[in-house]
Scaffold this motif. Structure first.
Motif, mmCIF file in Angstrom:
data_model
loop_
_atom_site.group_PDB
_atom_site.id
_atom_site.type_symbol
_atom_site.label_atom_id
_atom_site.label_comp_id
_atom_site.label_asym_id
_atom_site.label_seq_id
_atom_site.Cartn_x
_atom_site.Cartn_y
_atom_site.Cartn_z
ATOM 1 N N ARG A 97 -8.715 -13.127 0.297
ATOM 2 C CA ARG A 97 -9.393 -13.234 1.603
ATOM 3 C C ARG A 97 -8.908 -12.170 2.569
ATOM 4 N NH1 ARG A 97 -9.712 -18.768 5.294
ATOM 5 N NH2 ARG A 97 -10.511 -17.799 7.213
ATOM 6 N N TYR A 98 -7.596 -11.930 2.589
ATOM 7 C CA TYR A 98 -7.026 -10.978 3.537
ATOM 8 C C TYR A 98 -6.630 -9.651 2.882
ATOM 9 C CZ TYR A 98 -7.200 -14.714 6.935
ATOM 10 O OH TYR A 98 -7.657 -15.706 7.772
ATOM 11 N N ASP A 99 -7.030 -9.470 1.643
ATOM 12 C CA ASP A 99 -6.826 -8.209 0.926
ATOM 13 C C ASP A 99 -5.371 -7.754 1.013
ATOM 14 O OD1 ASP A 99 -7.605 -6.171 -0.695
ATOM 15 O OD2 ASP A 99 -8.816 -5.117 0.783
ATOM 16 N N THR A 115 -8.131 -11.686 11.624
ATOM 17 C CA THR A 115 -6.872 -10.994 11.862
ATOM 18 C C THR A 115 -6.900 -10.280 13.207
ATOM 19 O OG1 THR A 115 -6.604 -10.646 9.486
ATOM 20 C CG2 THR A 115 -5.270 -9.278 10.940
ATOM 21 N N VAL A 116 -5.865 -10.497 14.001
ATOM 22 C CA VAL A 116 -5.712 -9.827 15.290
ATOM 23 C C VAL A 116 -4.793 -8.613 15.154
ATOM 24 C CG1 VAL A 116 -4.808 -10.098 17.643
ATOM 25 C CG2 VAL A 116 -6.164 -11.923 16.601
ATOM 26 N N ALA A 117 -3.763 -8.743 14.344
ATOM 27 C CA ALA A 117 -2.826 -7.639 14.090
ATOM 28 C C ALA A 117 -2.257 -7.818 12.691
ATOM 29 C CB ALA A 117 -1.709 -7.617 15.128
ATOM 30 N N ALA A 118 -1.852 -6.705 12.095
ATOM 31 C CA ALA A 118 -1.329 -6.777 10.726
ATOM 32 C C ALA A 118 -0.496 -5.542 10.434
ATOM 33 C CB ALA A 118 -2.476 -6.874 9.719
ATOM 34 N N THR A 119 0.468 -5.711 9.573
ATOM 35 C CA THR A 119 1.214 -4.574 9.054
ATOM 36 C C THR A 119 1.764 -4.964 7.688
ATOM 37 O OG1 THR A 119 2.867 -2.889 9.598
ATOM 38 C CG2 THR A 119 3.485 -5.176 9.997
ATOM 39 N N LYS A 167 -4.594 2.295 6.248
ATOM 40 C CA LYS A 167 -3.154 2.195 6.441
ATOM 41 C C LYS A 167 -2.585 0.978 5.747
ATOM 42 C CE LYS A 167 0.327 2.186 10.126
ATOM 43 N NZ LYS A 167 0.551 2.188 11.589
ATOM 44 N N MET A 168 -3.349 -0.114 5.696
ATOM 45 C CA MET A 168 -2.909 -1.325 5.018
ATOM 46 C C MET A 168 -3.124 -1.261 3.508
ATOM 47 S SD MET A 168 -1.595 -3.420 7.222
ATOM 48 C CE MET A 168 -1.617 -4.981 6.326
ATOM 49 N N GLY A 169 -3.801 -0.215 3.027
ATOM 50 C CA GLY A 169 -4.102 -0.116 1.599
ATOM 51 C C GLY A 169 -5.110 -1.144 1.140
ATOM 52 N N ALA A 170 -5.974 -1.595 2.069
ATOM 53 C CA ALA A 170 -6.908 -2.696 1.790
ATOM 54 C C ALA A 170 -8.168 -2.161 1.118
ATOM 55 C CB ALA A 170 -7.244 -3.434 3.081
ATOM 56 N N TYR A 202 -11.171 5.473 -0.909
ATOM 57 C CA TYR A 202 -11.051 4.032 -1.139
ATOM 58 C C TYR A 202 -12.211 3.384 -1.885
ATOM 59 C CZ TYR A 202 -7.165 4.462 2.049
ATOM 60 O OH TYR A 202 -5.986 4.836 2.623
ATOM 61 N N MET A 203 -13.287 4.084 -2.181
ATOM 62 C CA MET A 203 -14.395 3.457 -2.906
ATOM 63 C C MET A 203 -14.305 3.828 -4.375
ATOM 64 S SD MET A 203 -17.120 1.611 -3.255
ATOM 65 C CE MET A 203 -17.756 1.197 -1.635
ATOM 66 N N TYR A 204 -14.145 2.805 -5.230
ATOM 67 C CA TYR A 204 -14.038 3.060 -6.658
ATOM 68 C C TYR A 204 -14.984 2.192 -7.482
ATOM 69 C CZ TYR A 204 -10.510 6.423 -5.833
ATOM 70 O OH TYR A 204 -9.884 7.567 -5.400
#
Length: 380
Positions: A97-99, A115-119, A167-170, A202-204
């Motif tokens: 869900r949050y990759d 999500t409001v913020a993430a790292t 940046k998150m690698g999502a 990022y598109m594979y």
């Protein structure tokens, strides 16, 4: 040895005592949905520590950051704090869900689940507190995911949004975002260089309509973004690891890939028939990747040595990165390190040479193969 073990146990128990005696972060005892409900009731955000039992940096934050009195005071006041093992129970679904692609990942989520913020990655206490303060400051504003879901298509917002996902690698999230934007905008999506860069990196998913558009429009895109760059992207759409693994059957007992000669040959012929830019290189990558996945390491390296006789730096690096993921055995990984070192010798880009140095080191230190997502310069 027993004494050492007891000492280490005592150390971790003492370090973990901060949360137990109320000085550190107090974690919510309940499910994710219950945490969201509690956040809605109290007007707070959910702070979710996405972790795994084997993760050393996760444990490091647990014992040295979450236990600090100042951290606990701030986070207990402003958040419903939830620790989630992302590889067990409901954590598995939340990972998708949050990759979540790395541990620890630190998420701040509003009561609606956005999500409001993430790292990602471990942080020291000061940086962690600053991240928490920023999340509190932004808690009443829509997070980027919510803005996108609600239809915000401001170009500057979209650029920042995809940059944040990168940046998150999502990667999964990025593929969904690009697919949605292509559905809405068609080929105009690539009028923005930031959207092309996001697709390139990022598109594979070869079968996605946006990927099929790029393949069909490669001539026009090459005029704008460069022939080599567009051709390389098309090669990697056809020969990334996820695609190659999909050509194999799977043993239901061991879950290991089973070589399917008929399916692989049909794929090779489809590539040839499509008259793709760099078609012969794609076929060679498919042959190398499938041979390595099948465990035929010596044969894979023979194929690589033949294919790479006249390769440029980018192609040598890509094959080395593929080898780092797929090759097993010291001699074969040493051969792949040699490809990467060749790439460094013929490149004038200092940053690229540094990436080559690090990749060669990984090849020599690791045992391989590894199908986990990891690469500095390419996503495989």
């Amino acid at each position: 040895m027993k004494k050492t073990g007891i000492s280490l146990l005592a150390f971790f128990l003492c370090m973990g005592a901060g949360a137990q005696d109320g000085k550190g972060i107090v974690f919510f005892k309940g499910t994710f949905d219950e945490a969201l409900t509690e956040a809605g009731r109290t007007g707070k955000l959910v702070f979710m520590d996405c972790c795994a039992v084997w993760c050393g940096p996760c444990r490091g934050m647990e014992v040295s950051v979450f236990t600090q009195e100042e951290v606990g005071r701030f986070f207990n006041e402003h958040f419903v704090n939830l620790k989630m093992d992302m590889e067990k129970g409901e954590g598995v679904a939340l990972t998708k869900r949050y990759d979540v692609v790395a541990y620890p990942t630190l998420l701040f989520i509003n009561p609606k689940g956005f999500t409001v913020a993430a790292t990602k990655g471990a942080m020291k206490a000061d940086a962690f507190l600053e991240l928490g303060r920023k999340a509190v400051a932004d808690k009443d504003a829509m997070g980027a995911d919510e803005r996108f879901r609600n239809g915000d298509r401001d170009p500057e917002f979209l650029r920042e949004y995809v940059a944040g996902k990168g940046k998150m690698g999502a990667i999964n999230s990025m593929e969904s975002i690009l697919a949605k934007l292509y559905e809405e905008q068609g080929g105009r999506l690539f009028d923005d260089p930031a959207m092309w860069a996001a697709f390139r990196d990022y598109m594979y998913d070869l079968d996605a309509p946006v990927s099929q558009y790029v393949i069909g429009a490669h001539g026009a895109l090459a005029m704008r973004y460069g022939q080599d760059e567009v051709d390389a992207k098309i090669r990697y759409l056809y020969a990334n690891i996820k695609r190659l693994v999909s050509l194999f059957g799977h043993d239901p007992k061991t879950f290991r890939p089973v070589y399917d000669a008929g399916r692989i040959e049909a794929y090779r012929q489809a590539v040839v028939s499509a008259c793709l830019p760099g078609g012969p290189q794609i076929v060679r990558l498919v042959d190398f990747g499938c041979t390595a996945i099948a465990g035929r390491m010596e044969q894979a390296c023979v194929l690589a040595d033949e294919a790479l006789k006249d390769a440029d730096a980018d192609e040598l690096y890509y094959w080395g990165a593929l080898g780092e993921r797929l090759l097993r055995g010291e001699a074969f990984r040493e051969a792949a390190a040699g490809w990467v070192e060749r790439a460094a010798r013929i490149s004038a880009d200092a940053g690229f040479r540094r990436d080559c140095e690090l990749l060669a080191k990984d090849l020599r230190m690791g045992t391989g193969p590894s199908l986990k997502p990891s690469s500095r310069r390419v996503k495989l």
